[in-house]
Design a protein around this motif. Structure first.
Motif, PDB file in Angstrom:
ATOM      1  N   PRO A 102       0.787  -1.230   0.000  1.00  0.00           N
ATOM      2  CA  PRO A 102       0.000   0.000   0.000  1.00  0.00           C
ATOM      3  C   PRO A 102       0.821   1.283   0.000  1.00  0.00           C
ATOM      4  O   PRO A 102       0.306   2.339  -0.314  1.00  0.00           O
ATOM      5  CB  PRO A 102      -0.809  -0.115   1.293  1.00  0.00           C
ATOM      6  CG  PRO A 102       0.029  -0.950   2.191  1.00  0.00           C
ATOM      7  CD  PRO A 102       0.835  -1.865   1.319  1.00  0.00           C
ATOM      8  N   ALA A 103       2.099   1.195   0.358  1.00  0.00           N
ATOM      9  CA  ALA A 103       2.802   2.454   0.606  1.00  0.00           C
ATOM     10  C   ALA A 103       4.175   2.562  -0.051  1.00  0.00           C
ATOM     11  O   ALA A 103       4.388   3.411  -0.907  1.00  0.00           O
ATOM     12  CB  ALA A 103       2.916   2.662   2.116  1.00  0.00           C
ATOM     13  N   SER A 104       5.111   1.714   0.333  1.00  0.00           N
ATOM     14  CA  SER A 104       6.495   1.938  -0.092  1.00  0.00           C
ATOM     15  C   SER A 104       6.751   1.583  -1.555  1.00  0.00           C
ATOM     16  O   SER A 104       7.487   2.293  -2.250  1.00  0.00           O
ATOM     17  CB  SER A 104       7.457   1.156   0.806  1.00  0.00           C
ATOM     18  OG  SER A 104       7.157  -0.222   0.756  1.00  0.00           O
TER      19      SER A 104
ATOM     20  N   THR B 160       5.743   4.232  -4.260  1.00  0.00           N
ATOM     21  CA  THR B 160       6.648   5.382  -4.200  1.00  0.00           C
ATOM     22  C   THR B 160       7.935   5.064  -4.952  1.00  0.00           C
ATOM     23  O   THR B 160       8.401   5.849  -5.788  1.00  0.00           O
ATOM     24  CB  THR B 160       6.990   5.726  -2.731  1.00  0.00           C
ATOM     25  OG1 THR B 160       5.770   5.995  -2.036  1.00  0.00           O
ATOM     26  CG2 THR B 160       7.903   6.933  -2.644  1.00  0.00           C
TER      27      THR B 160
ATOM     28  N   THR C 296      13.275   5.500  -1.144  1.00  0.00           N
ATOM     29  CA  THR C 296      12.464   6.675  -0.834  1.00  0.00           C
ATOM     30  C   THR C 296      12.972   7.920  -1.557  1.00  0.00           C
ATOM     31  O   THR C 296      12.396   8.994  -1.421  1.00  0.00           O
ATOM     32  CB  THR C 296      12.481   6.949   0.682  1.00  0.00           C
ATOM     33  OG1 THR C 296      13.835   6.923   1.128  1.00  0.00           O
ATOM     34  CG2 THR C 296      11.682   5.918   1.437  1.00  0.00           C
TER      35      THR C 296
ATOM     36  N   PRO D 218      13.337  10.758  -4.112  1.00  0.00           N
ATOM     37  CA  PRO D 218      12.453  11.300  -5.148  1.00  0.00           C
ATOM     38  C   PRO D 218      13.117  11.166  -6.526  1.00  0.00           C
ATOM     39  O   PRO D 218      14.340  10.971  -6.600  1.00  0.00           O
ATOM     40  CB  PRO D 218      12.276  12.757  -4.749  1.00  0.00           C
ATOM     41  CG  PRO D 218      13.325  13.052  -3.742  1.00  0.00           C
ATOM     42  CD  PRO D 218      13.840  11.768  -3.188  1.00  0.00           C
TER      43      PRO D 218
ATOM     44  N   GLY E  23      -3.975   2.088   0.097  1.00  0.00           N
ATOM     45  CA  GLY E  23      -3.600   2.907   1.249  1.00  0.00           C
ATOM     46  C   GLY E  23      -4.290   4.257   1.204  1.00  0.00           C
ATOM     47  O   GLY E  23      -4.493   4.817   0.134  1.00  0.00           O
TER      48      GLY E  23
ATOM     49  N   PHE F  76      -4.116   8.158   2.933  1.00  0.00           N
ATOM     50  CA  PHE F  76      -3.196   9.048   3.629  1.00  0.00           C
ATOM     51  C   PHE F  76      -3.934  10.346   3.968  1.00  0.00           C
ATOM     52  O   PHE F  76      -4.700  10.858   3.148  1.00  0.00           O
ATOM     53  CB  PHE F  76      -1.976   9.302   2.744  1.00  0.00           C
ATOM     54  CG  PHE F  76      -1.482   8.025   2.091  1.00  0.00           C
ATOM     55  CD1 PHE F  76      -0.848   7.051   2.844  1.00  0.00           C
ATOM     56  CD2 PHE F  76      -1.719   7.768   0.736  1.00  0.00           C
ATOM     57  CE1 PHE F  76      -0.435   5.858   2.271  1.00  0.00           C
ATOM     58  CE2 PHE F  76      -1.318   6.575   0.157  1.00  0.00           C
ATOM     59  CZ  PHE F  76      -0.671   5.618   0.923  1.00  0.00           C
TER      60      PHE F  76
ATOM     61  N   SER G  33       0.968   8.766   5.969  1.00  0.00           N
ATOM     62  CA  SER G  33       1.631   9.050   4.694  1.00  0.00           C
ATOM     63  C   SER G  33       2.229   7.779   4.105  1.00  0.00           C
ATOM     64  O   SER G  33       2.391   6.784   4.814  1.00  0.00           O
ATOM     65  CB  SER G  33       2.726  10.093   4.912  1.00  0.00           C
ATOM     66  OG  SER G  33       3.774   9.505   5.648  1.00  0.00           O
ATOM     67  N   PRO G  34       2.598   7.809   2.816  1.00  0.00           N
ATOM     68  CA  PRO G  34       3.144   6.596   2.194  1.00  0.00           C
ATOM     69  C   PRO G  34       4.469   6.134   2.790  1.00  0.00           C
ATOM     70  O   PRO G  34       4.860   5.003   2.573  1.00  0.00           O
ATOM     71  CB  PRO G  34       3.329   7.000   0.729  1.00  0.00           C
ATOM     72  CG  PRO G  34       2.399   8.132   0.512  1.00  0.00           C
ATOM     73  CD  PRO G  34       2.357   8.866   1.825  1.00  0.00           C
ATOM     74  N   ASP G  35       5.161   6.997   3.517  1.00  0.00           N
ATOM     75  CA  ASP G  35       6.446   6.551   4.052  1.00  0.00           C
ATOM     76  C   ASP G  35       6.402   6.316   5.556  1.00  0.00           C
ATOM     77  O   ASP G  35       7.436   6.320   6.210  1.00  0.00           O
ATOM     78  CB  ASP G  35       7.570   7.531   3.681  1.00  0.00           C
ATOM     79  CG  ASP G  35       7.283   8.934   4.178  1.00  0.00           C
ATOM     80  OD1 ASP G  35       6.212   9.126   4.796  1.00  0.00           O
ATOM     81  OD2 ASP G  35       8.110   9.824   3.952  1.00  0.00           O
TER      82      ASP G  35
ATOM     83  N   HIS H  88       0.057   4.594   7.953  1.00  0.00           N
ATOM     84  CA  HIS H  88      -0.950   4.716   6.905  1.00  0.00           C
ATOM     85  C   HIS H  88      -2.188   3.894   7.232  1.00  0.00           C
ATOM     86  O   HIS H  88      -2.168   3.048   8.112  1.00  0.00           O
ATOM     87  CB  HIS H  88      -0.383   4.298   5.544  1.00  0.00           C
ATOM     88  CG  HIS H  88       0.185   2.926   5.532  1.00  0.00           C
ATOM     89  ND1 HIS H  88       1.493   2.655   5.863  1.00  0.00           N
ATOM     90  CD2 HIS H  88      -0.383   1.729   5.245  1.00  0.00           C
ATOM     91  CE1 HIS H  88       1.706   1.357   5.773  1.00  0.00           C
ATOM     92  NE2 HIS H  88       0.592   0.766   5.405  1.00  0.00           N
TER      93      HIS H  88
ATOM     94  N   THR I  40       7.971  12.997   0.682  1.00  0.00           N
ATOM     95  CA  THR I  40       8.475  11.634   0.568  1.00  0.00           C
ATOM     96  C   THR I  40       9.989  11.687   0.630  1.00  0.00           C
ATOM     97  O   THR I  40      10.600  12.675   0.265  1.00  0.00           O
ATOM     98  CB  THR I  40       8.034  10.982  -0.751  1.00  0.00           C
ATOM     99  OG1 THR I  40       8.414  11.836  -1.807  1.00  0.00           O
ATOM    100  CG2 THR I  40       6.549  10.743  -0.775  1.00  0.00           C
TER     101      THR I  40
END
Lengths: 211, 165
Positions: free
Chosen positions: A89-91, A94, A196, A198, B45, B47, B101-103, B106, B162
């Motif tokens: 769902p998150a990492s 990204t 992580t 950018p 997810g 946020f 947040s995504p990091d 969540h 992020t």
């Protein structure tokens, strides 16, 4: 009747501070390092954890069309590899988005980089699912899956640790190493990039490794 | 009265334009900047940012008609391994602001009835011990988005950038 006492009494104030100030400053300085000590290890620590020469190697997986692929399937190109899973769902989104944007932003140089997503959850991530998942981020991102054994072997070569975590009521998440590897065309590790980062930072690291 | 009525559509429009911002409830928990990422699977997810402007409170649970299960997780790095740690409830001190947040922390949606599609939105109900139920509308952004398309909502702090980890 004079009061000579007052002079030493007045002096005691500043002298006490002269002793206390360095102590307080030292304590504050020590406290200020706590956030750095407590944060995740930086890339230098990670490099120490992974033996740079030991990361990478051959893999035999399948792509989104269920065609067999190996680490040699993109001859002459760099490979930008991330291990994750599509229910992440998150990492993972990204990282994959940054990989796709970084490569896109690199123009002609970017064309020499093949971004790859390798699942650590082959039970749920069928070829069709990794294909659809990868396509969301970029038409150039290729999703790979395989048998449990094939995925375990690939993850092992890239020092990726992963483990199911039960989230109750029959579902699960995957704990997994979250790191982006840049592999040279000859198969050696070119760079380890924080997942992580950018897109601009990732592009910069790729460019630097290519020099 | 006629004047007031003529403003009604404008007001409604303004309210509709800020779907992710819920006004502070009676006891003062504001929910802002809610968003979700598009998915291809049945897991997603959400946020958002919680700001407690009133007394201490506690986020107990959440639910949405579009998923069978909603839970809170924290993402913790152990070495280079990203671990998902389930969170029971989320305590909120008075004056505290907490970001999902995504990091990091969540809200996880599991067993989605269908994948989240970009450009759609869905309701999410947050249940607080003091503030009760607070409903927010969650817009679905792109699969690799790092924040709501409209940018951080005003009045509350932006979600963390992020790469903070």
């Amino acid at each position: 009747m004079t009061q000579p006492v007052s002079a030493p009494a007045r002096r005691r104030g500043p002298s006490l501070w002269l002793v206390l100030a360095p102590v307080i400053l030292t304590v504050l300085l020590l406290l200020s390092t706590i956030p750095y000590i407590m944060t995740t290890p930086d890339m230098a620590d990670m490099a120490a954890m992974h033996d740079m020469r030991a990361v990478g190697g051959s893999f035999r997986l399948v792509d989104g069309n269920n065609r067999p692929v190996t680490d040699r399937s993109w001859p002459g190109r760099w490979q930008l590899i991330y291990f994750g899973y599509t229910h992440c769902p998150a990492s993972c989104p990204t990282a994959l988005n940054s990989m796709a944007e970084a490569v896109d932003s690199m123009g002609a140089e970017g064309k020499t980089v093949q971004p790859l997503f390798i699942t650590v959850d082959p039970a749920r991530d069928t070829p069709a699912i990794v294909k659809e998942y990868a396509a969301q981020f970029s038409p150039t991102l290729v999703g790979l899956t395989g048998s449990d054994a094939a995925v375990a072997e690939a993850a092992g070569r890239y020092k990726i640790h992963y483990r199911k975590r039960d989230t109750g009521s029959g579902s699960y998440a995957m704990d997994h190493s979250s790191i982006v590897y840049l592999m040279r065309p000859d198969g050696r590790l070119g760079a380890m990039i924080p997942a992580t980062d950018p897109p601009p930072a990732m592009a910069k690291e790729i460019r630097e490794a290519m020099r | 009265v006629r004047h007031a009525l003529s403003f009604a559509p404008l007001l409604a429009g303004l309210l509709a334009a800020t779907p992710a911002v819920a006004a502070p409830t009676a006891t003062g928990v504001a929910v802002s900047g809610a968003w979700a990422r598009a998915t291809v699977t049945d897991t997603g997810g959400v946020f958002l940012t919680l700001s407690d402007h009133g007394p201490a409170d506690e986020l107990l649970s959440a639910d949405t008609p579009i998923a069978a299960k909603v839970s809170f997780h924290d993402m913790v790095m152990r070495g280079d391994v990203m671990e998902m740690r389930p969170l029971g409830t989320v305590p909120l001190a008075s004056g505290q602001m907490i970001s999902f947040s995504p990091d990091g922390r969540h809200i996880m949606l599991e067993s989605l009835r269908q994948p989240l599609r970009r450009g759609t939105s869905f309701p999410l109900v947050l249940h607080f011990r003091q503030a009760g139920a607070v409903t927010v509308t969650v817009p679905v952004e792109g699969p690799g988005a790092s924040g709501p398309a409209a940018g951080p909502s005003t009045g509350t702090a932006a979600g963390p950038a992020t790469g903070a980890r």
